[in-house]
Design an enzyme around this catalytic site. Structure first.
Site, PDB file in Angstrom:
ATOM      1  N   SER A 250     -81.868 -20.036   0.089  1.00  0.00           N
ATOM      2  CA  SER A 250     -82.711 -19.010  -0.530  1.00  0.00           C
ATOM      3  C   SER A 250     -82.665 -19.127  -2.045  1.00  0.00           C
ATOM      4  O   SER A 250     -81.587 -19.305  -2.626  1.00  0.00           O
ATOM      5  CB  SER A 250     -82.189 -17.603  -0.172  1.00  0.00           C
TER       6      SER A 250
ATOM      7  N   HIS B 131     -78.915 -20.070  -3.192  1.00  0.00           N
ATOM      8  CA  HIS B 131     -77.772 -19.752  -2.336  1.00  0.00           C
ATOM      9  C   HIS B 131     -77.938 -20.469  -0.997  1.00  0.00           C
ATOM     10  O   HIS B 131     -79.028 -20.445  -0.419  1.00  0.00           O
ATOM     11  CB  HIS B 131     -77.680 -18.236  -2.136  1.00  0.00           C
TER      12      HIS B 131
ATOM     13  N   ASN C  84     -81.208 -17.855  -8.955  1.00  0.00           N
ATOM     14  CA  ASN C  84     -80.055 -18.474  -8.297  1.00  0.00           C
ATOM     15  C   ASN C  84     -80.532 -19.118  -7.002  1.00  0.00           C
ATOM     16  O   ASN C  84     -81.527 -18.698  -6.415  1.00  0.00           O
ATOM     17  CB  ASN C  84     -79.006 -17.407  -7.980  1.00  0.00           C
TER      18      ASN C  84
ATOM     19  N   ASP D 278     -75.561 -11.934  -4.809  1.00  0.00           N
ATOM     20  CA  ASP D 278     -76.412 -12.619  -3.828  1.00  0.00           C
ATOM     21  C   ASP D 278     -77.399 -11.659  -3.156  1.00  0.00           C
ATOM     22  O   ASP D 278     -77.846 -11.906  -2.030  1.00  0.00           O
ATOM     23  CB  ASP D 278     -75.572 -13.337  -2.752  1.00  0.00           C
TER      24      ASP D 278
HETATM   25  C1  GAR Z   1     -75.568 -25.599  -3.578  1.00  0.00           C
HETATM   26  O1  GAR Z   1     -75.509 -25.765  -2.190  1.00  0.00           O
HETATM   27  C2  GAR Z   1     -75.844 -24.161  -3.940  1.00  0.00           C
HETATM   28  O2  GAR Z   1     -76.684 -23.523  -3.022  1.00  0.00           O
HETATM   29  C3  GAR Z   1     -74.465 -23.580  -3.900  1.00  0.00           C
HETATM   30  O3  GAR Z   1     -73.650 -24.568  -4.481  1.00  0.00           O
HETATM   31  C4  GAR Z   1     -74.206 -25.847  -4.209  1.00  0.00           C
HETATM   32  C5  GAR Z   1     -74.295 -26.604  -5.503  1.00  0.00           C
HETATM   33  O4  GAR Z   1     -74.659 -27.941  -5.270  1.00  0.00           O
HETATM   34  N1  GAR Z   1     -74.393 -22.354  -4.616  1.00  0.00           N
HETATM   35  C6  GAR Z   1     -73.582 -21.348  -4.271  1.00  0.00           C
HETATM   36  O5  GAR Z   1     -72.826 -21.389  -3.331  1.00  0.00           O
HETATM   37  C7  GAR Z   1     -73.676 -20.132  -5.161  1.00  0.00           C
HETATM   38  N2  GAR Z   1     -72.784 -19.122  -4.721  1.00  0.00           N
HETATM   39  P1  GAR Z   1     -75.120 -28.865  -6.477  1.00  0.00           P
HETATM   40  O6  GAR Z   1     -74.060 -28.727  -7.579  1.00  0.00           O
HETATM   41  O7  GAR Z   1     -75.130 -30.238  -5.906  1.00  0.00           O
HETATM   42  O8  GAR Z   1     -76.465 -28.413  -6.964  1.00  0.00           O
END
Ligand code: GAR
Length: 210
Positions: free
Chosen positions: A136, A109, A107, A145
């Site tokens: 991370s 985060h 994942n 997480d």
């Molecule tokens: C990213 O910033 C990722 O880190 C976050 O969602 C976004 C997705 O962006 N993930 C979380 O918050 C997980 N809990 P993307 O769809 O443009 O890759």
């Protein structure tokens, strides 16, 4: 090669970074499919544009998390993945799901874990007055997480930052470190050991920067 399935819920900019990195380099990995729990996720179009099968599995069509996750496992396993990559997949996964992919589930985060698990990470970092923020990559375990860290990237927080400006700069770093982690995994350099993540047979620090 390493068969990868990517799960998304939204824009899919991390998916795009992985697609671009795998296309450009000689990483022995292939994205077999992209699965979204939302039909309107823009990442589905990114997958199709790259010639990758893009599927929707709508969580609202299922009666509860267990039923959704069971169906999701069945879908994913049809592609015989060596690695499952969560790239902005905004669903909490059941212990059954997490255990099923133990050691092959990553994942990303948007915070310097263990700080700011959960949502609204950029706003929380600003409110706390943090001098540094970041993102991370970690192996997913049953603790939300909270799984072993693989790689982090740090950015300085600026006086005039907003959650949006921070998110933008964190994204740039996400697009750098997620492909790196996938490359390590595909090259069999990265593993989940009994006491945490291992790179080239050495334990990775519980918190660490790149
Ligand atoms: C990213 O910033 C990722 O880190 C976050 O969602 C976004 C997705 O962006 N993930 C979380 O918050 C997980 N809990 P993307 O769809 O443009 O890759």
């Amino acid at each position: 090669p390493c068969n990868v399935v990517v799960l998304i819920s939204g824009s899919g900019s991390n998916l795009q970074a992985l697609i671009d990195d795998l296309r450009a380099g000689d990483t022995p990995a292939r994205i077999q499919a992209v699965i979204s729990n939302r039909a309107d996720a823009y990442g589905l179009e990114r997958a199709r544009a790259a010639g990758i099968p893009a599927e929707v599995l709508d969580h609202k069509a299922f009666d509860g998390r267990e039923a959704f996750d069971a169906a999701l496992i069945e879908r994913i396993d049809g592609y015989r993945p060596d690695l499952v990559v969560l790239a902005g997949f905004m669903r909490i996964l059941t212990p059954t799901f997490v255990r099923h992919y133990q050691g092959r589930l990553l994942n990303i985060h948007p915070s310097l874990l263990p700080r700011y698990k959960g949502l609204h990470t950029h706003q929380r970092a600003l409110e706390a007055g943090d001098a540094e923020h970041g993102c991370s990559v970690h192996f997913v375990t049953e603790e939300l997480d909270g799984g072993p860290l693989v790689v982090q990237a740090v950015i300085p927080v600026q006086a005039d930052d907003t959650p949006e400006s921070l998110a933008k700069r964190v994204h740039v770093q996400e697009h750098r470190i997620y492909p790196l982690a996938v490359r390590w995994f595909a090259a069999r350099r990265l593993q989940l050991g009994e006491r945490g993540a291992m790179l080239d047979g050495q334990p990775l620090p519980a918190t660490g920067h790149l």
